[in-house]
Design an enzyme around this catalytic site. Structure first.
Site: not given
Length: 631
Positions: A219, A437
């Site tokens: 971060t 999927e």
């Protein structure tokens, strides 16, 4: 960018070249002595001293030469034909030089002409050669220690060796940091104090001695610390928490003292310790002996109490696990201020992308806001990697600028890994993957509060994925309702249910789906209080205690009875989500078949193509709190 100060550690200068020179000196000095002693005693048969005296009395010794510690000569031995053979021998006299009988025995049994008594050692052998060898050895050691930085450098490993960024080096400023505006605001006060400390001294104010940056990996905590030093224009000492940890007791504490001594010499300055949890873990926890780590931490606590914040020494530390730090370390007076560096929102991600694309040639049609919306959950390191991947893809294609296609491909590479187009699969396996999927995408689009499906493909990525469904959140979501979590679990189970409906059995390709679904369901029960049977009680999942009864068998920190209830509730949530997914797939079987056919024909379909297919098979999405009414 780093300073040019010498590194005095002995081990860093004692190279293999120095070791070779040192060995050569020793061999050169030892060679004359080896040659002398080996040539003084000729090659002969070894004869113990006691047997030598017996042979002498027996008349078998014909000729001898006596030295200070040895005897060599000739003796007669019988052969196989009844005659005698003359052979050479040598005898060691170490420790027997005072044998008073030997001269008389030699005079009695050997003629004077055959006896040669060697004179004692000369002054060259006893004084000159040893003194010369000792002198050369001292000179060689002095030369090596001088190259290594002095005699004190042998213990230089106990000194702290931080990376020191000086004022005249290229500095990182807050302009190079984006997506963490709250953290930047908190740190600007530190910069102002380092620039104009008299403003705070006049009011009697005291700047925080320490600032703790906590947040997920990537971060930008380290970048923020460098930006503070860059904005303030002061020396910057950078170390890692593991730099203080050594196997030798006392070395870590010595390095802490050395660090603060160097910092005081360059004040005002900043000290930055990355991965503070490696040094500052709570004392008295875990198994084993942690005396060295505890002593190092104690020394750090003493030093942070000992230096005056008004002298201009400020410590900044970063960690991914602030909950593991010792309470004495993070109390006011040491790390007074804790700054959370969290994952950026969509605006922050757009700002970070603008920083990283400064040197990248972009197409005019690039929309960084759109790319930021695709990268929900990405941190600064992920976004930097995304820009680099997009630039590499454009260069691989021979393009002169980076376009949206490269960024879309880069997002998929960062999330799932490189594409596996050369993987050979059987037709039956590709068809099963397509149904799997398609089941994920169909269930997800049929339930409320789910993320939008961006792409469905049967092209594998990474080391394990044979196909995947890529979701793209339209907005950043910070809270998840029970309906959202139920829909998420049902979407994860949609692939397995599609296989079971079509083939009557499932495959082993849903391992990650089942793991994620089970993890979400368990958190709903133990952390979020979303189970009517368990109630609004938090049982932290994971081994955080020894259990209510002290048995240590429960990972929830509760009694075995409550643990069984928790498992029962987790199973109930999964069963209801499974029923919901099955009901949707049965009701929209036509859409399932058409999505599968499109995947088999084109290998991938995007959001627009999926929407066109689903519009042919309408389905009412019912925003219910549970799946019990889904039939």
């Amino acid at each position: 960018m780093h300073s040019k100060t010498p590194r005095p550690a002995f081990s860093r200068h004692f190279t293999y070249r120095n070791l070779a020179w040192f060995s050569l000196v020793i061999v050169t000095l030892a060679a004359p002595f080896v040659v002398y002693w080996t040539t003084s005693i000729e090659s002969a048969h070894e004869l113990p001293y006691g047997r030598f005296k017996q042979k002498l009395v027996a008349g078998e010794i014909k000729r001898v030469k006596v030295g200070p510690t040895w005897i060599v000569g000739e003796r007669t031995t019988p052969d196989a034909k009844g005659g005698t053979v003359t052979a050479r021998f040598h005898t060691s006299r170490v420790g027997l030089e005072s044998d008073a009988e030997l001269p008389a025995l030699l005079a009695k049994h050997i003629a004077d002409a055959d006896y040669e008594a060697e004179p004692g050692p000369s002054s060259i052998q006893t004084v000159v050669l040893p003194s010369l060898m000792l002198t050369v050895l001292i000179v060689a050691l002095w030369f090596l220690m001088r190259r290594a930085g002095g005699m004190g450098s042998a213990m230089a490993f106990a000194k702290s060796r931080p990376r020191i960024y000086q004022k005249d080096e290229r500095r990182i400023t807050f302009e190079d940091v984006a997506g963490n505006e709250e953290a930047i605001t908190e740190l600007r006060e530190v910069v102002e104090f380092l620039r104009t400390p008299e403003k705070y001294h006049a009011l009697g104010g005291r700047i925080p001695k320490g600032v703790l940056l906590a947040g997920p990996p990537g971060t930008g905590k380290t970048l923020l610390a460098k930006a503070v030093a860059g904005e303030a224009g002061v020396p910057f000492f950078s170390l890692s928490g593991s730099d203080f940890v050594e196997m030798f007791v006392g070395v870590g504490a010595a390095r802490v003292r050395s660090l603060f001594q160097q910092a005081e010499a360059k004040a005002p300055c900043l000290i930055f310790i990355d991965e503070l949890d490696a040094l500052g873990k709570t004392r008295g926890t875990g198994s084993g002996n942690h005396d060295e780590r505890d002593q190092t931490l104690n020394q750090l606590l003493v030093q942070m109490d000992g230096f005056d914040a008004n002298r201009g020494i400020i410590m900044i530390a970063a960690t991914n696990r602030p909950e593991m730090l010792d309470p004495a370390l993070v109390r006011p007076g040491r790390f007074d201020r804790q700054v959370v560096v969290d994952r950026p929102d969509i605006t922050g991600r757009e700002s970070i992308l603008k920083v990283h694309v400064r040197t990248v040639a972009l197409d005019d049609e690039i929309n960084l806001r759109h790319i930021a919306a695709m990268t929900s959950g990405f941190v600064g390191a992920d976004l930097a990697n995304l820009v680099n991947e997009a630039a590499l893809l454009a260069a691989r294609k021979g393009k002169t600028s980076v376009g949206p296609d490269e960024f879309h491909e880069g997002v998929e590479r960062v999330i799932a890994g490189p594409e596996k187009r050369n993987r050979v699969l059987l037709h039956e396996e590709r068809l099963r993957i397509a149904y799997h999927e398609a089941g994920h995408a169909l269930v997800s689009r049929s339930l409320p509060q789910t993320d939008a499906v961006h792409k469905v493909t049967i092209l594998g990525r990474g080391s394990a994925a044979l196909g995947y469904t890529l979701y793209r959140p339209e907005d950043d979501r910070f809270l998840h309702t029970r309906t959202c979590l139920d829909s998420m679990i049902a979407s994860l189970l949609g692939g397995t249910m599609a296989e079971e409906i079509v083939y009557g059995e499932i495959s082993d390709g849903a391992t990650s789906d089942l793991q994620r679904a089970t993890q979400i369901a368990r958190k709903m029960v133990t952390d979020f209080g979303m189970s009517p049977k368990i109630g609004r009680v938090s049982y932290q999942s994971g081994s955080q205690g020894s259990g209510y009864l002290g048995s240590g068998n429960s990972e929830y920190g509760c009694s075995p009875h409550t643990a069984r209830q928790i498992e029962s509730e987790v199973r109930r949530i999964l069963v209801l989500a499974e029923k919901a997914a099955r009901a949707i797939l049965v009701a929209r079987r036509g859409a399932l078949e058409e999505i599968t056919e499109s995947l088999m024909a084109r290998e991938s379909i995007d959001a627009n193509e999926l929407r066109e297919i689903l519009d042919k098979y309408p389905f009412e999405i019912r925003p219910v709190a549970t799946f019990q009414d889904v039939n």
